[in-house]
Design a protein around this motif. Sequence first.
Motif, mmCIF file in Angstrom:
data_model
loop_
_atom_site.group_PDB
_atom_site.id
_atom_site.type_symbol
_atom_site.label_atom_id
_atom_site.label_comp_id
_atom_site.label_asym_id
_atom_site.label_seq_id
_atom_site.Cartn_x
_atom_site.Cartn_y
_atom_site.Cartn_z
ATOM 1 N N LYS A 234 0.821 -1.228 0.000
ATOM 2 C CA LYS A 234 0.000 0.000 0.000
ATOM 3 C C LYS A 234 0.853 1.275 0.000
ATOM 4 C CE LYS A 234 -4.640 -0.958 1.356
ATOM 5 N NZ LYS A 234 -4.788 -2.298 1.970
ATOM 6 N N THR A 235 2.057 1.175 0.607
ATOM 7 C CA THR A 235 2.894 2.379 0.694
ATOM 8 C C THR A 235 3.818 2.542 -0.511
ATOM 9 O OG1 THR A 235 4.535 1.140 1.908
ATOM 10 C CG2 THR A 235 2.918 2.352 3.233
ATOM 11 N N GLU A 236 3.811 1.545 -1.416
ATOM 12 C CA GLU A 236 4.699 1.634 -2.584
ATOM 13 C C GLU A 236 3.907 2.001 -3.839
ATOM 14 O OE1 GLU A 236 8.199 -1.597 -1.856
ATOM 15 O OE2 GLU A 236 6.220 -2.393 -2.303
ATOM 16 N N ASN A 237 4.604 2.585 -4.819
ATOM 17 C CA ASN A 237 3.972 2.961 -6.078
ATOM 18 C C ASN A 237 4.484 2.005 -7.169
ATOM 19 O OD1 ASN A 237 3.335 4.066 -8.508
ATOM 20 N ND2 ASN A 237 3.761 6.182 -7.892
ATOM 21 N N PRO A 238 3.613 1.116 -7.686
ATOM 22 C CA PRO A 238 4.089 0.122 -8.665
ATOM 23 C C PRO A 238 4.686 0.775 -9.917
ATOM 24 C CG PRO A 238 1.670 0.099 -8.516
ATOM 25 C CD PRO A 238 2.164 0.995 -7.437
ATOM 26 N N ALA A 239 4.121 1.910 -10.325
ATOM 27 C CA ALA A 239 4.622 2.582 -11.533
ATOM 28 C C ALA A 239 6.064 3.057 -11.310
ATOM 29 C CB ALA A 239 3.726 3.757 -11.893
ATOM 30 N N GLU A 240 6.338 3.564 -10.097
ATOM 31 C CA GLU A 240 7.695 4.028 -9.787
ATOM 32 C C GLU A 240 8.683 2.865 -9.772
ATOM 33 O OE1 GLU A 240 9.548 6.710 -9.787
ATOM 34 O OE2 GLU A 240 7.674 7.433 -10.653
ATOM 35 N N LYS A 241 8.223 1.701 -9.256
ATOM 36 C CA LYS A 241 9.110 0.525 -9.199
ATOM 37 C C LYS A 241 9.494 0.094 -10.614
ATOM 38 C CE LYS A 241 8.789 -2.517 -5.720
ATOM 39 N NZ LYS A 241 8.201 -3.595 -4.892
ATOM 40 N N THR A 242 8.485 0.061 -11.515
ATOM 41 C CA THR A 242 8.768 -0.323 -12.909
ATOM 42 C C THR A 242 9.701 0.689 -13.557
ATOM 43 O OG1 THR A 242 6.789 -1.612 -13.273
ATOM 44 C CG2 THR A 242 7.661 -0.493 -15.195
ATOM 45 N N ARG A 243 9.432 1.972 -13.321
ATOM 46 C CA ARG A 243 10.275 3.026 -13.914
ATOM 47 C C ARG A 243 11.736 2.846 -13.466
ATOM 48 N NH1 ARG A 243 8.969 8.116 -15.802
ATOM 49 N NH2 ARG A 243 6.867 7.986 -14.973
ATOM 50 N N ARG A 244 11.926 2.574 -12.155
ATOM 51 C CA ARG A 244 13.299 2.427 -11.635
ATOM 52 C C ARG A 244 14.021 1.258 -12.305
ATOM 53 N NH1 ARG A 244 11.310 3.998 -6.462
ATOM 54 N NH2 ARG A 244 11.107 1.842 -5.775
ATOM 55 N N LYS A 245 13.259 0.142 -12.508
ATOM 56 C CA LYS A 245 13.837 -1.055 -13.132
ATOM 57 C C LYS A 245 14.316 -0.718 -14.554
ATOM 58 C CE LYS A 245 11.156 -4.730 -12.323
ATOM 59 N NZ LYS A 245 10.061 -5.642 -12.714
ATOM 60 N N ILE A 246 13.466 -0.009 -15.299
ATOM 61 C CA ILE A 246 13.804 0.339 -16.690
ATOM 62 C C ILE A 246 15.016 1.275 -16.710
ATOM 63 C CG2 ILE A 246 12.992 1.569 -18.756
ATOM 64 C CD1 ILE A 246 10.115 0.728 -17.921
ATOM 65 N N VAL A 247 14.968 2.289 -15.846
ATOM 66 C CA VAL A 247 16.048 3.284 -15.822
ATOM 67 C C VAL A 247 17.380 2.604 -15.511
ATOM 68 C CG1 VAL A 247 16.958 5.272 -14.534
ATOM 69 C CG2 VAL A 247 14.567 5.253 -15.286
ATOM 70 N N SER A 248 17.395 1.705 -14.516
ATOM 71 C CA SER A 248 18.680 1.115 -14.144
ATOM 72 C C SER A 248 19.186 0.207 -15.280
ATOM 73 C CB SER A 248 18.572 0.419 -12.794
ATOM 74 O OG SER A 248 18.656 -0.946 -12.921
ATOM 75 N N THR A 249 18.291 -0.526 -15.965
ATOM 76 C CA THR A 249 18.745 -1.394 -17.073
ATOM 77 C C THR A 249 19.273 -0.553 -18.236
ATOM 78 O OG1 THR A 249 17.087 -3.009 -16.455
ATOM 79 C CG2 THR A 249 18.026 -3.254 -18.654
ATOM 80 N N LEU A 250 18.529 0.481 -18.622
ATOM 81 C CA LEU A 250 18.956 1.266 -19.791
ATOM 82 C C LEU A 250 20.191 2.103 -19.485
ATOM 83 C CD1 LEU A 250 15.554 2.296 -21.418
ATOM 84 C CD2 LEU A 250 17.096 0.451 -22.058
ATOM 85 N N ASP A 251 20.310 2.586 -18.237
ATOM 86 C CA ASP A 251 21.524 3.311 -17.851
ATOM 87 C C ASP A 251 22.736 2.396 -17.994
ATOM 88 O OD1 ASP A 251 20.512 5.781 -17.362
ATOM 89 O OD2 ASP A 251 20.301 5.533 -15.184
ATOM 90 N N SER A 252 22.571 1.134 -17.554
ATOM 91 C CA SER A 252 23.715 0.221 -17.609
ATOM 92 C C SER A 252 24.075 -0.122 -19.061
ATOM 93 C CB SER A 252 23.440 -1.052 -16.806
ATOM 94 O OG SER A 252 22.504 -1.840 -17.498
#
Length: 282
Positions: A234-252
């Motif tokens: 309830k305290t987490e934002n699923p959209a933010e979690k997905t965004r972080r996953k994408i950002v870290s993969t594409l940054d790498s």
Amino acid sequence: MRKRLRRTLAEVLSKDLSKVYNSFDIVGDIAIIKLPPNATENEAQIIAKTIMGIHKNVKTILRQTSPVAGDFRLRRLIHVAGENKTSTIHREFGCLFMVDLAKCYFSPRLSHERMRIATLVEPNEAVVNMFAGVGCFSIIIAKHSKATKVFSIDVNAAAVQLMQENVRLNRVYDKVIPLLGDAQEIIKSRLQQVADRVLMPLPEKALTYLPYAISALKASGGWIHYYDFEHATKTENPAEKTRRKIVSTLDSLGINFEVPFVRVVRSTGPNWFQLAADIHIT
Ligand SMILES: C[S@@+](CC[C@H](N)C(=O)[O-])C[C@H]1O[C@@H](n2cnc3c(N)ncnc32)[C@H](O)[C@@H]1O
């Protein structure tokens, strides 16, 4: 209809079972119901009769007895009532999809998402659909946009055969190109730098196949429609979690990109969500 079904089921069934009104899908003239494992055959028959009494177009009731699983994303289905069949034709936004629920994946719950993507496609775009199934995203795009080609890959031969039927049914012969095989292999051998837009409607493989999606895009870049499953309390934002996953993969990978849009497509279980992200590779 759902309200009527809820009322009727609440009159004849226990509280737990009457909740089935929330969790059944209608694909063409087949209804797929999910029941708790302890539901009896008699209870399944009552639910089947009630659904068929209210949804007069439903000719078959199937009970889903396993989650969607495996490379082909299939589920175990048991015949409960009506005609004993798993094939049907589903209509969506003026398109017809021949499906065999025992042999290939299909979900009517993604219809809004399919249309959302079709409206983003600009004239003369070439599109690659990496996980095309029976071709629903591809055919909706072909029918509702001015894309020139939609290369549509699937590893399941039965799905590709149905996709070919659906190309004929919807008369999109020269636009939707069905391709049988692994998306990674087909992109490496035949679809390097051809696309303005790549679809990845398979959350289980999207992250590992992201580099191949990028290699299918033209050198000038383009869009990737990425799908994900995410757990979020309830305290987490699923959209933010997905965004972080994408950002870290594409940054790498050292890629220039933006993620201007992420949304929850649907809830898939307690605290589980399916998400769609639009990635712009620049
Ligand atoms: C979740 S389904 C989506 C199908 C379709 N896009 C739809 O919305 O109905 C994912 C599809 O990917 C296919 N698939 C799984 N692994 C694959 C791979 N490595 N290459 C190509 N297709 C694959 C499965 O056979 C399945 O049809």
